[in-house]
Motif scaffolding. Structure first.
Motif, mmCIF file in Angstrom:
data_model
loop_
_atom_site.group_PDB
_atom_site.id
_atom_site.type_symbol
_atom_site.label_atom_id
_atom_site.label_comp_id
_atom_site.label_asym_id
_atom_site.label_seq_id
_atom_site.Cartn_x
_atom_site.Cartn_y
_atom_site.Cartn_z
ATOM 1 N N TRP A 205 0.974 -1.092 0.173
ATOM 2 C CA TRP A 205 -0.011 -0.150 -0.076
ATOM 3 C C TRP A 205 0.737 1.024 -0.016
ATOM 4 O O TRP A 205 1.099 1.614 0.924
ATOM 5 C CB TRP A 205 -0.658 -0.265 1.423
ATOM 6 N N ASP A 206 0.810 1.859 -1.142
ATOM 7 C CA ASP A 206 1.923 2.909 -1.327
ATOM 8 C C ASP A 206 1.312 3.876 -2.534
ATOM 9 O O ASP A 206 0.930 3.878 -3.390
ATOM 10 C CB ASP A 206 2.851 2.569 -1.576
ATOM 11 N N PRO A 207 0.336 5.027 -2.408
ATOM 12 C CA PRO A 207 -0.817 5.306 -2.729
ATOM 13 C C PRO A 207 0.577 6.615 -3.669
ATOM 14 O O PRO A 207 -0.038 6.946 -4.547
ATOM 15 C CB PRO A 207 -2.011 5.962 -2.089
ATOM 16 N N ASP A 208 0.876 7.173 -3.205
ATOM 17 C CA ASP A 208 1.880 7.564 -3.636
ATOM 18 C C ASP A 208 3.322 7.881 -4.103
ATOM 19 O O ASP A 208 4.024 8.561 -4.662
ATOM 20 C CB ASP A 208 2.783 8.890 -2.225
ATOM 21 N N VAL A 209 3.276 6.100 -4.794
ATOM 22 C CA VAL A 209 4.516 6.513 -5.929
ATOM 23 C C VAL A 209 4.034 6.679 -7.011
ATOM 24 O O VAL A 209 2.538 7.180 -7.426
ATOM 25 C CB VAL A 209 4.253 4.476 -6.234
ATOM 26 N N LEU A 384 -4.466 7.879 14.084
ATOM 27 C CA LEU A 384 -3.503 8.695 13.727
ATOM 28 C C LEU A 384 -1.730 9.210 13.840
ATOM 29 O O LEU A 384 -1.785 9.483 13.526
ATOM 30 C CB LEU A 384 -4.684 10.127 12.885
ATOM 31 N N MET A 385 -3.067 9.745 15.347
ATOM 32 C CA MET A 385 -1.915 10.123 16.731
ATOM 33 C C MET A 385 -1.069 8.800 16.424
ATOM 34 O O MET A 385 -0.287 9.565 17.140
ATOM 35 C CB MET A 385 -2.547 10.759 17.798
ATOM 36 N N LEU A 389 1.001 6.131 10.032
ATOM 37 C CA LEU A 389 0.622 5.679 8.256
ATOM 38 C C LEU A 389 0.985 4.879 7.045
ATOM 39 O O LEU A 389 0.233 4.539 7.038
ATOM 40 C CB LEU A 389 0.870 7.681 7.894
ATOM 41 N N VAL A 390 1.118 4.597 7.825
ATOM 42 C CA VAL A 390 2.884 2.985 7.379
ATOM 43 C C VAL A 390 1.800 1.804 7.467
ATOM 44 O O VAL A 390 1.608 1.256 8.537
ATOM 45 C CB VAL A 390 4.122 2.282 7.834
ATOM 46 N N THR A 405 -9.474 3.657 8.319
ATOM 47 C CA THR A 405 -10.129 5.122 8.240
ATOM 48 C C THR A 405 -8.931 6.427 7.997
ATOM 49 O O THR A 405 -9.151 7.475 8.117
ATOM 50 C CB THR A 405 -10.643 5.821 9.403
ATOM 51 N N VAL A 406 -8.136 5.710 9.140
ATOM 52 C CA VAL A 406 -6.673 7.027 8.702
ATOM 53 C C VAL A 406 -6.675 7.084 7.057
ATOM 54 O O VAL A 406 -6.052 8.190 7.001
ATOM 55 C CB VAL A 406 -5.573 6.369 9.880
ATOM 56 N N GLN A 407 -6.472 5.782 6.225
ATOM 57 C CA GLN A 407 -5.936 5.900 5.675
ATOM 58 C C GLN A 407 -7.111 6.721 4.544
ATOM 59 O O GLN A 407 -6.542 7.870 3.205
ATOM 60 C CB GLN A 407 -5.563 4.838 4.822
ATOM 61 N N ILE A 408 -8.826 6.935 4.353
ATOM 62 C CA ILE A 408 -9.261 7.607 4.201
ATOM 63 C C ILE A 408 -9.121 9.098 3.847
ATOM 64 O O ILE A 408 -9.187 10.153 3.106
ATOM 65 C CB ILE A 408 -10.789 7.245 4.215
#
Length: 457
Positions: A205-209, A384-385, A389-390, A405-408
């Motif tokens: 899971w790496d949407p920023d690639v 999240l805190m 996010l990894v 939910t954090v990824q959303i």
């Protein structure tokens, strides 16, 4: 002005209520009966409903109508050469001028449009008042003419209230349906770019690639299995904390604690339910996570500073009052005769709790557990805190993790456009979460029916 009209409508409705009640008493209906009150309620509804409907319709339609008239009155070239953002800017400047703000660099045509808009608003307010007053007066006269000894006011009021309840339920249903359709539409667009198999079974899971033009939206970067694993891991740890402790607390308060203990213990638990989740997040980040790491190091274990165990422990404490309160209500609702019958045949108090009270209260307990599970699945701030996010495809409670939910939140908070795969991935995650919750509710209903069948008679 709408707020003032709403208040005036409610005051007129109150006056109509007293008018209708007084009229019903003049018809010979005794004041101790409920019929005068129903006559007054019917007349009040006849005033309030048309007035509120007119206010709502005008509040929705007036801004749209004025904006269209405003654009239609501008020079043709000024409107045609402007794009959507330019038209929005023209409307914003016109509204600012209509509100009395000076814009020295504004186009003269826009200034003139703003002045026209101010005049239209003044005329519109008069029309608004006239339409609302006419609607209330028409409703009052129509129902006042029907008031009489033979009028079944109670039936009419109940029909109106039933229609209102149906309308509210329909709004809730339609809202849920609209949310589902919006999620489904964007999720379908995402699955046109990313294969469903790669999404549900992929382990990266790496949407920023970076996405290349010859790449199918980066299938290898949108494997959501680690995200789902993190959600299940946090939910499992939290439930392992909250369910046993919540049930034990509820059993103690219902069966063993004295009245003075229950008097302060229950409010103390409710205080935990009112603590904001951001406070729990700070607690997990600054206190629980370091404590878990030090405990792991003392045992010779390698613990991540943002471990899933710390997040799960804090989340479990957060939902502990929910589980305990609902289990307390379920156990307290068990008939006293069942307790006394079990004790009369020689069962101990512990055996009574285990074999009589828990099976009888199981539907309510299951409902509380499932409600707590839904609360955990939707929790964002603590993860999240305190977690991060990894996304890792691991169920190790000592390692770092993330949740759906954090990824959303992370994906939708980015600057990517709406049609970007990274943004569409958030809708795919949301739809998956919705489907999982729906299946969980179906399972809960089946378990509750089974518990009802097994409930002692």
């Amino acid at each position: 002005m709408a707020g003032s009209l709403v208040l005036a409508t409610l005051l007129f409705a109150a006056a109509a209520f007293f008018t209708g009640r007084a009229a019903a008493r003049e018809y010979g209906v005794g004041p101790r009966r409920t019929r005068p009150a129903y006559h007054g309620a019917l007349l009040a509804l006849a005033v309030a409903l048309p007035g509120l409907a007119a206010i709502t319709a005008w509040s929705v339609l007036e801004p749209v109508a004025l904006d269209r008239l405003l654009l239609a009155g501008l020079p043709h070239g000024l409107v045609q050469t402007a794009d959507t953002g330019g038209r929005a800017l023209i409307l914003a400047e016109s509204h600012a001028i209509a509100a009395g703000r000076a814009l020295p660099h504004a186009d003269p045509a826009v200034v003139e449009a703003g002045l026209r808009l101010a005049r239209w608003r003044g005329i519109g307010q008069l029309g608004f008042f006239a339409i609302t007053a006419a609607a209330m007066l028409a409703g009052f006269l129509a129902v006042r003419a029907r008031l009489g000894p033979r009028l079944r006011a109670r039936t009419a009021v109940e029909r109106v209230l039933t229609a209102g309840l149906v309308a509210c339920a329909s709004v809730a249903l339609l809202t849920t349906l609209a949310i589902l359709l919006s999620l489904a539409g964007e999720a379908v667009a995402f699955f046109r770019l990313v294969r469903p198999g790669a999404f549900f079974l992929g382990t990266t899971w790496d949407p920023d690639v970076a996405l290349r033009a010859d790449q199918v939206a980066g299938d290898a970067a949108f494997g959501a299995l680690p995200v789902f694993a993190g959600t299940l891991l946090v939910a499992g740890i939290a439930m392992a904390v909250a369910v046993p402790l919540g049930l034990l607390v509820a059993i103690h308060l219902v069966e063993y604690a004295r009245a003075d203990t229950r008097a302060w213990a229950r409010p103390a638990l409710e205080i935990l339910a009112g603590v904001p989740t951001v406070v729990y997040g700070f607690t997990a980040l600054l206190a629980v996570a370091p404590a878990v790491q030090r405990a792991g190091m003392a045992l010779g274990l390698e613990v991540s500073p943002n471990s899933a165990l710390a997040v799960g422990l804090v989340t479990g404490v957060m939902i502990l009052p929910l589980v305990s309160s609902l289990a307390d209500d379920a156990l307290g609702a068990v008939p006293r005769d069942l307790r006394e019958a079990s004790l009369a045949v020689g069962a101990t108090r512990a055996e009574t709790v285990l074999h009589v009270l828990l099976p009888a209260a199981m539907p309510g307990i299951l409902g509380g557990i499932l409600l707590a599970l839904s609360r955990i699945v939707g929790e964002t701030m603590i993860v999240l805190m305190a977690a991060g996010l990894v996304a890792t495809a691991s169920l190790d409670p000592l390692g770092t993790t993330t949740t759906v939910t954090v990824q959303i939140v992370t994906l939708l908070a980015s600057d990517a456009p709406l049609d970007d795969p990274r943004t569409l991935a958030a809708f795919a995650l949301g739809l998956t979460l919705f489907a999982a919750t729906f299946c969980l509710n179906l399972l809960a209903l089946r378990l509750i029916r089974r518990a009802h069948r097994a409930e002692p008679r």
